[in-house]
Scaffold this motif. Sequence first.
Motif, short mmCIF file in Angstrom:
data_model
loop_
_atom_site.label_atom_id
_atom_site.label_comp_id
_atom_site.label_asym_id
_atom_site.label_seq_id
_atom_site.Cartn_x
_atom_site.Cartn_y
_atom_site.Cartn_z
N PRO A 197 0.81 -1.23 0.00
CA PRO A 197 0.00 0.00 0.00
C PRO A 197 0.84 1.28 0.00
O PRO A 197 0.50 2.24 -0.69
CB PRO A 197 -0.83 -0.12 1.28
CG PRO A 197 -0.94 -1.59 1.52
CD PRO A 197 0.40 -2.14 1.09
N THR A 198 1.93 1.29 0.77
CA THR A 198 2.79 2.48 0.81
C THR A 198 3.49 2.69 -0.53
O THR A 198 3.54 3.81 -1.05
CB THR A 198 3.83 2.38 1.94
OG1 THR A 198 3.15 2.28 3.19
CG2 THR A 198 4.74 3.58 1.96
N ALA A 203 3.89 5.51 -5.76
CA ALA A 203 3.84 5.44 -7.22
C ALA A 203 2.73 6.31 -7.78
O ALA A 203 2.92 7.02 -8.79
CB ALA A 203 3.65 3.98 -7.66
N GLU A 204 1.56 6.30 -7.15
CA GLU A 204 0.46 7.14 -7.60
C GLU A 204 0.84 8.62 -7.58
O GLU A 204 0.54 9.36 -8.51
CB GLU A 204 -0.76 6.92 -6.70
CG GLU A 204 -1.44 5.59 -6.87
CD GLU A 204 -2.54 5.36 -5.84
OE1 GLU A 204 -3.42 4.53 -6.10
OE2 GLU A 204 -2.49 6.00 -4.77
N THR A 205 1.49 9.02 -6.50
CA THR A 205 1.88 10.42 -6.36
C THR A 205 2.96 10.79 -7.36
O THR A 205 2.94 11.89 -7.93
CB THR A 205 2.36 10.69 -4.92
OG1 THR A 205 1.45 10.11 -3.98
CG2 THR A 205 2.45 12.19 -4.65
N ALA A 221 8.74 -0.65 -8.43
CA ALA A 221 8.86 -1.11 -7.05
C ALA A 221 7.53 -1.61 -6.51
O ALA A 221 7.45 -2.63 -5.82
CB ALA A 221 9.41 0.03 -6.17
N ALA A 222 6.45 -0.88 -6.84
CA ALA A 222 5.13 -1.30 -6.40
C ALA A 222 4.73 -2.62 -7.05
O ALA A 222 4.14 -3.50 -6.40
CB ALA A 222 4.10 -0.21 -6.73
#
Length: 378
Positions: A197-198, A203-205, A221-222
């Motif tokens: 989740p982190t 990645a989203e940001t 990485a995600a």
Amino acid sequence: MSESLRQYLVGEYEFVLASQSLRTNVSVVETALLASAIAGEPNAEAAYGVALSLCDEVGDAATRVLEGLQTHGQEAAAERVAMRWLSARDLNVEQPRSLLGKMQNQSGMLITRAVREAACRWAGRTGQWSMLAMAAAEEPGLYDTLSEPSIEDARRRGRSLHVERLFAEAMLQTGKTKQSLKLWERIVDDHGADDFPTLLRLAETAVSVGSVAQASTRIAAARAAALQTVKNGGGQVQSSPEVALTNLLAANLEVRQLNFDRGRALLERVVRSSRAGSDLRGRAQWMIGETFFMQEKFTEAIAAYRQVEAIGSSDQWTAAALVQAGKSFEQLGRTREATVCYSTLVSRFGDSPHAGGARRRLAAMTSSGSSAPSTIRR
């Protein structure tokens, strides 16, 4: 506890807190803080707030106080108490001779980690993101390189990794995306957070405001964490919801670079993902329509938008698809079909954020007798 005793605790708070045994009694301080806040006694409230922030090592009492104030209709008091805990002010510096400053000085702490986490969680649960963002903006040393002094200062301030996560989320929720990205990077790179989740949030940001190279690295990485999570669980790797989420982000990044075909290929993998939720698959299908719309391939866009409702169970994406299909029909000069899309949206999803735009388009089409494709915007 009797009413007379509560009144005594509120009225004689300085005498009560002068006693080491009483100011470290979590039950007594919790009751006194709640009574002081409800009674509207600011001095007693502030004093007991500091006392509880230093003696509650678990955080349950702090949570009960905030929720209890809400139950009694004291939302303003709850916000006031929570803000004190969120800001973790050093009262020993500001008021060294005060009772509050002395309590902090004697404990060697400004607040326990548990109380600060409890305040952050409460703020997140109640949607007080601006409050959290304000506390994050005023937090000293939040972006400092890890060192013994900075670690010790974070300990004194009760600033745990979970608190930093909530600060990062608050900045994201309040539009401070670049600051949020910087903090998510610190959480991952400096603190070593490697949970999916982190990594996904980072990645989203990064996709939103970071460079292409930066976003690509974070997505990779995600995805690696997602694959490991699925392997550990013995699930189907390529169809897992975790992998689907990373594909959605990768598609966003491709579209950002105007690589529409590559973006659509990734989105189609999400749509075909058997274990991804229907809402996620519906969102991916809507995004396929968006890629065609951006390319001004309106016939293909309409075909993609029409599939959203059958795929996704979320009214959000169905409503978004209807308004975009209506705009696509307008661009093709097919005002009758556009009217049907907008009318369907208004009648079925009248509370949707997209309903207002649909009403405006209907009004414009009615007043002019035809649509004006050049005025249509995404």
